[in-house]
Design a protein around this motif. Structure first.
Motif, PDB file in Angstrom:
ATOM      1  N   UNK A  38       0.809  -1.215   0.000  1.00 29.17           N
ATOM      2  CA  UNK A  38       0.000   0.000   0.000  1.00 29.17           C
ATOM      3  C   UNK A  38       0.838   1.260   0.000  1.00 29.17           C
ATOM      4  N   UNK A  39       1.907   1.285   0.818  1.00 30.32           N
ATOM      5  CA  UNK A  39       2.771   2.468   0.870  1.00 30.32           C
ATOM      6  C   UNK A  39       3.519   2.647  -0.448  1.00 30.32           C
ATOM      7  N   UNK A  40       3.990   1.531  -1.031  1.00 30.26           N
ATOM      8  CA  UNK A  40       4.713   1.625  -2.294  1.00 30.26           C
ATOM      9  C   UNK A  40       3.844   2.160  -3.429  1.00 30.26           C
ATOM     10  N   UNK A  41       2.642   1.617  -3.554  1.00 25.87           N
ATOM     11  CA  UNK A  41       1.735   2.091  -4.595  1.00 25.87           C
ATOM     12  C   UNK A  41       1.247   3.509  -4.314  1.00 25.87           C
ATOM     13  N   UNK A  42       1.034   3.810  -3.026  1.00 20.92           N
ATOM     14  CA  UNK A  42       0.603   5.159  -2.675  1.00 20.92           C
ATOM     15  C   UNK A  42       1.640   6.199  -3.036  1.00 20.92           C
ATOM     16  N   UNK A  43       2.920   5.877  -2.827  1.00 21.56           N
ATOM     17  CA  UNK A  43       3.983   6.809  -3.192  1.00 21.56           C
ATOM     18  C   UNK A  43       4.066   6.970  -4.698  1.00 21.56           C
ATOM     19  N   UNK A  44       3.861   5.853  -5.429  1.00 20.59           N
ATOM     20  CA  UNK A  44       3.874   5.923  -6.890  1.00 20.59           C
ATOM     21  C   UNK A  44       2.744   6.810  -7.404  1.00 20.59           C
ATOM     22  N   UNK A  45       1.572   6.681  -6.803  1.00 19.47           N
ATOM     23  CA  UNK A  45       0.427   7.510  -7.204  1.00 19.47           C
ATOM     24  C   UNK A  45       0.715   8.977  -6.929  1.00 19.47           C
ATOM     25  N   UNK A  46       1.320   9.263  -5.771  1.00 20.61           N
ATOM     26  CA  UNK A  46       1.643  10.651  -5.437  1.00 20.61           C
ATOM     27  C   UNK A  46       2.646  11.240  -6.418  1.00 20.61           C
ATOM     28  N   UNK A  47       3.678  10.449  -6.766  1.00 22.81           N
ATOM     29  CA  UNK A  47       4.683  10.948  -7.706  1.00 22.81           C
ATOM     30  C   UNK A  47       4.074  11.207  -9.073  1.00 22.81           C
ATOM     31  N   UNK A  48       3.129  10.348  -9.467  1.00 25.34           N
ATOM     32  CA  UNK A  48       2.525  10.473 -10.794  1.00 25.34           C
ATOM     33  C   UNK A  48       1.625  11.691 -10.892  1.00 25.34           C
ATOM     34  N   UNK A  49       0.907  11.997  -9.839  1.00 27.85           N
ATOM     35  CA  UNK A  49      -0.069  13.089  -9.885  1.00 27.85           C
ATOM     36  C   UNK A  49       0.481  14.418  -9.375  1.00 27.85           C
ATOM     37  N   UNK A  50       1.653  14.434  -8.756  1.00 28.83           N
ATOM     38  CA  UNK A  50       2.202  15.663  -8.194  1.00 28.83           C
ATOM     39  C   UNK A  50       2.442  16.745  -9.238  1.00 28.83           C
ATOM     40  N   UNK A  51       3.014  16.422 -10.425  1.00 31.46           N
ATOM     41  CA  UNK A  51       3.241  17.484 -11.408  1.00 31.46           C
ATOM     42  C   UNK A  51       1.978  18.222 -11.795  1.00 31.46           C
ATOM     43  N   UNK A  52       0.847  17.529 -11.844  1.00 25.92           N
ATOM     44  CA  UNK A  52      -0.402  18.181 -12.230  1.00 25.92           C
ATOM     45  C   UNK A  52      -0.902  19.098 -11.127  1.00 25.92           C
ATOM     46  N   UNK A  53      -0.573  18.788  -9.870  1.00 23.73           N
ATOM     47  CA  UNK A  53      -1.104  19.585  -8.762  1.00 23.73           C
ATOM     48  C   UNK A  53      -0.184  20.736  -8.403  1.00 23.73           C
ATOM     49  N   UNK A  54       1.141  20.476  -8.392  1.00 19.26           N
ATOM     50  CA  UNK A  54       2.060  21.462  -7.848  1.00 19.26           C
ATOM     51  C   UNK A  54       2.885  22.179  -8.904  1.00 19.26           C
ATOM     52  N   UNK A  55       2.917  21.668 -10.120  1.00 21.25           N
ATOM     53  CA  UNK A  55       3.760  22.271 -11.138  1.00 21.25           C
ATOM     54  C   UNK A  55       5.200  21.817 -11.004  1.00 21.25           C
ATOM     55  N   UNK A  56       6.041  22.311 -11.912  1.00 19.64           N
ATOM     56  CA  UNK A  56       7.448  21.912 -11.961  1.00 19.64           C
ATOM     57  C   UNK A  56       8.292  23.165 -11.794  1.00 19.64           C
ATOM     58  N   UNK A  57       9.179  23.142 -10.812  1.00 21.61           N
ATOM     59  CA  UNK A  57      10.030  24.298 -10.541  1.00 21.61           C
ATOM     60  C   UNK A  57      11.312  24.190 -11.355  1.00 21.61           C
ATOM     61  N   UNK A  58      11.600  25.222 -12.157  1.00 23.41           N
ATOM     62  CA  UNK A  58      12.781  25.237 -13.011  1.00 23.41           C
ATOM     63  C   UNK A  58      13.436  26.614 -12.928  1.00 23.41           C
ATOM     64  N   UNK A  59      14.755  26.628 -12.851  1.00 17.06           N
ATOM     65  CA  UNK A  59      15.522  27.874 -12.919  1.00 17.06           C
ATOM     66  C   UNK A  59      16.079  28.016 -14.330  1.00 17.06           C
ATOM     67  N   UNK A  60      15.912  29.207 -14.928  1.00 18.57           N
ATOM     68  CA  UNK A  60      16.406  29.471 -16.279  1.00 18.57           C
ATOM     69  C   UNK A  60      17.414  30.609 -16.226  1.00 18.57           C
ATOM     70  N   UNK A  61      18.578  30.347 -16.788  1.00 21.53           N
ATOM     71  CA  UNK A  61      19.641  31.357 -16.858  1.00 21.53           C
ATOM     72  C   UNK A  61      19.701  31.875 -18.299  1.00 21.53           C
ATOM     73  N   UNK A  62      19.510  33.181 -18.477  1.00 26.46           N
ATOM     74  CA  UNK A  62      19.510  33.774 -19.811  1.00 26.46           C
ATOM     75  C   UNK A  62      18.209  33.556 -20.545  1.00 26.46           C
TER      76      UNK A  62
END
Length: 394
Positions: A38-62
């Motif tokens: 349950x914990x393993x699958x739950x973590x996989x589900x969280x990782x899969x859906x996190x980008x849609x909820x929180x976005x992706x943080x990126x630093x851009x130089x130039x």
């Protein structure tokens, strides 16, 4: 008048229920494997859906040199933080803090190179040791689409259709169902649910044979008006009953966990019904009896209680062999798999989890294969019990 083996069973089962070590193992493994899955699958589900909820943080130089790229990143839910020049060491330290997924660095001559229609360089920095691999791939996809759009615009400017770069169009159709995908992915985990069958009865099997012989209480039992086979069958059923109870509780808890998890978020589902679960539990009863019989036979062949504990503890690894080897070979489901204990139970549960109708034969083979081996072990243990050399530890 009760059968003598039943009297022995009641006596041994009551003593087992008083054994805190046996009950502790029962409680631990009933919860442990379902919780791990349950914990393993739950973590996989969280990782899969996190980008849609929180976005992706990126630093851009130039980033001011490529305004179109900045717009594409923001459209794909990428949070861009523009920064001034940074050294390689500074970029590495930023990624180690795991606050950002990646760092994009555009060279000082990016604009001039782009205007000259030469390959303009973009450095993508990321940490492959982090758990943000999916987010990094999303950023790479944006960069790839950005490059394709520039190539298409340049071709049009020269009067060439961008379709020239794609002479073949591949359309993908996936016929796999959520149930079949989940059964394939979770299939490797299902075997772990049956390993505790050999652990639940370990303490009782060793203590009621090698332990009683070392304490000299076995001689007292043999002096009673009961045949050796009655004593062995009673001890076997007592140890097996504890394993049956543990496996049934564990499978029920695992079923509840897999039903509760939102597997649809990762394109999976758990199709096993409550009726199927009942039949699986019934088919698993002989596995528990086989585990108890096998451990009793091994314990009776040991010269001391400590040797019996060591021998039987190594024997617990036996059911792990087919569970690990067969998935590695990527074999298709075949009838012979239902004749191998543990592998048969794993295969049965996996096929049912796909939502397929498998008929009665797999249940019969799974039930009968473990039961026959269990009876053979008990037959050998009963013959061994008749030996005075064994009872007297000669």
């Amino acid at each position: 008048m009760k059968p003598k083996f039943l009297v022995v069973f009641i006596k041994e089962f009551r003593e087992t229920l008083r054994d805190k070590r046996a009950l502790g193992l029962l409680a631990l493994f009933v919860v442990m494997y379902p919780a791990m899955v349950g914990l393993g699958l739950g973590k996989l589900i969280d990782r899969t859906t996190t980008p849609e909820r929180e976005g992706i943080e990126v630093i851009v130089i130039g980033g001011q040199q490529a305004p179109t790229l900045m717009s594409l990143l923001k459209q794909k839910n990428v949070n861009v933080t523009e920064s001034g020049p940074m050294t390689d060491e500074a970029i590495t330290n930023v990624l180690r803090d795991k606050k950002v997924v990646a760092v994009l660095r555009l060279g000082d001559k990016f604009g001039d190179t782009y205007a000259a229609m030469r390959p303009a360089r973009i450095d993508l920095w990321f940490d492959s040791a982090s758990d943000s691999g999916r987010k990094t791939r999303d950023v790479e996809e944006v960069l790839r689409n950005y490059g394709n759009s520039i190539a298409g615009a340049r071709l049009l400017a020269h009067g060439v259709s961008p379709a020239t770069l794609a002479p073949v169009q591949v359309q993908r159709y996936d016929t796999g169902t959520n149930a079949s995908r989940s059964a394939t992915f979770i299939g490797a985990m299902l075997g772990s649910f049956f390993i505790p069958a050999f652990i639940f009865c370990l303490s009782s099997a060793v203590d009621s044979t090698a332990g009683e012989r070392e304490r000299r209480s076995l001689e007292v039992l043999l002096a009673q008006p009961a045949r050796p086979v009655d004593l062995i069958v009673g001890k076997w059923l007592a140890a097996g009953a504890l394993s049956v109870i543990g496996i049934t509780l564990e499978l029920g808890m695992a079923h509840g966990v897999l039903k509760w998890l939102p597997l649809e978020e990762i394109g999976m589902s758990w199709r096993l019904s409550s009726v199927d679960l009942v039949f699986v539990c019934i088919a698993t009863i002989p596995l528990s009896l086989f585990a108890a019989a096998f451990e009793i036979a091994l314990a009776m062949n040991a010269k001391s209680f400590k040797e019996a504990q060591s021998t039987v503890s190594f024997a617990v690894m036996l059911p792990m062999v087919p569970m690990v080897v067969v998935p590695m070979l990527e074999l298709k489901t075949a009838t012979w798999m239902y004749l191998v204990p543990v592998l048969s139970n794993q295969t049965l549960l996996r096929e049912l989890a796909k939502g397929q109708e498998i008929g009665a034969m797999p249940f019969i083979l799974t039930f009968g294969s473990s039961l026959l081996i269990a009876l053979a072990c008990i037959g050998w243990a009963s013959w061994r019990m008749k030996s005075e050399r064994y009872v007297l530890t000669v």
